[in-house]
Design a protein around this motif. Structure first.
Motif, short mmCIF file in Angstrom:
data_model
loop_
_atom_site.label_atom_id
_atom_site.label_comp_id
_atom_site.label_asym_id
_atom_site.label_seq_id
_atom_site.Cartn_x
_atom_site.Cartn_y
_atom_site.Cartn_z
N ALA A 1 0.83 -1.21 0.00
CA ALA A 1 0.00 0.00 0.00
C ALA A 1 0.86 1.26 0.00
N ARG B 1 2.25 1.79 -3.50
CA ARG B 1 1.21 2.31 -4.39
C ARG B 1 0.99 3.80 -4.13
N THR B 2 0.90 4.18 -2.87
CA THR B 2 0.67 5.59 -2.53
C THR B 2 1.81 6.46 -3.02
#
Length: 250
Positions: A238, A241-242
């Motif tokens: 995550a 991705r951010t």
């Protein structure tokens, strides 16, 4: 990404091993035979043949990997690379975070210029049977602990996970590995890892997004993860991705 244990200098090895133990990984041990050679030995009797074939192949394409001097069964005798790991150099302040990120980026870019060898077959005992291969050679464990800064330049160690694949998957796995350290709130190096991850994603010309889910799935199923590591993978993916999305949409 933790550095491997090192046997104290001058300590005599046990009689049943060929020399002083230099490092121990999840599946293999590396012993010093002399100042110029090491022996990499798989503990579970894994056939080293496919790894040897890829090592010789990337060396033929001038990639900075150890030279295979001899191999049989579970053993590989290779040239010994001298120098600190990239991880050690970072910890000692001998290289900047931006410099380390560029080293990783350059090593990925050079490796992904090496085409897949036509004859190479995934070993039957490989942990990642679901991977379908790809057009280039990939390392799939290219993190700062596996990069040696020699006098001749950076060299890459530990080709146990190497196979054929895509540049996107290779970059994504490196990003996830670094991100695991970054999301470990109790870790001593989480802030430095976050900065390294940002610098690596910024310098890489290959976006990991299309392969990020596959990279996280592979990492989650990797055998012999340390306690707590597997639980870090979703948060690590995550974070990657951010960071990529923030870079793409400033």
């Amino acid at each position: 990404m933790a550095p491997a244990d090192v046997v104290p200098q001058g300590e005599a090895p046990p009689a049943e091993v060929p020399g002083p133990l230099l490092t121990s990984g999840t599946s293999a041990d590396v012993y010093a035979l002399d100042d110029g050679r090491v022996l990499r030995r798989y503990r579970e009797g894994r056939d080293a043949g496919p790894e040897v074939e890829l090592l010789r192949h990337v060396r033929q394409h001038a990639y900075p990997a150890p030279e295979v001097l001899d191999a049989a069964g579970s053993d590989i005798v290779m040239t010994r690379l001298h120098g600190p790991t990239l991880l050690q150099a970072l910890g000692a302040g001998e290289i900047s975070i931006a410099g380390a990120a560029q080293v990783l980026t350059d090593l990925h870019a050079r490796l992904h210029l090496v085409p897949s060898p036509r004859s190479w077959q995934v070993p039957s005992d490989h942990d990642w049977q679901t991977l379908s291969g790809g057009p280039v050679v990939v390392h799939l464990d290219l993190h700062p602990g596996n990069v040696i800064l020699t006098e001749a330049g950076p060299g890459v160690l530990d080709w146990a996970n190497a196979r054929t694949g895509t540049a996107e998957l290779d970059v994504a796995l490196t990003a996830v590995l670094i991100a695991e350290v970054a999301v470990d709130a109790g870790g001593d190096y989480s802030q430095a890892a976050r900065a390294l991850l940002a610098a690596f994603l910024h310098s890489s010309q290959v976006s990991p997004l299309t392969a990020l889910d596959d990279a996280a799935a592979l990492r989650s199923t990797a055998p012999l993860l340390l306690p707590g590591e597997r639980e870090l993978v979703p948060a690590a993916a995550a974070l990657v991705r951010t960071m990529v999305e923030l870079t793409s949409n400033p």
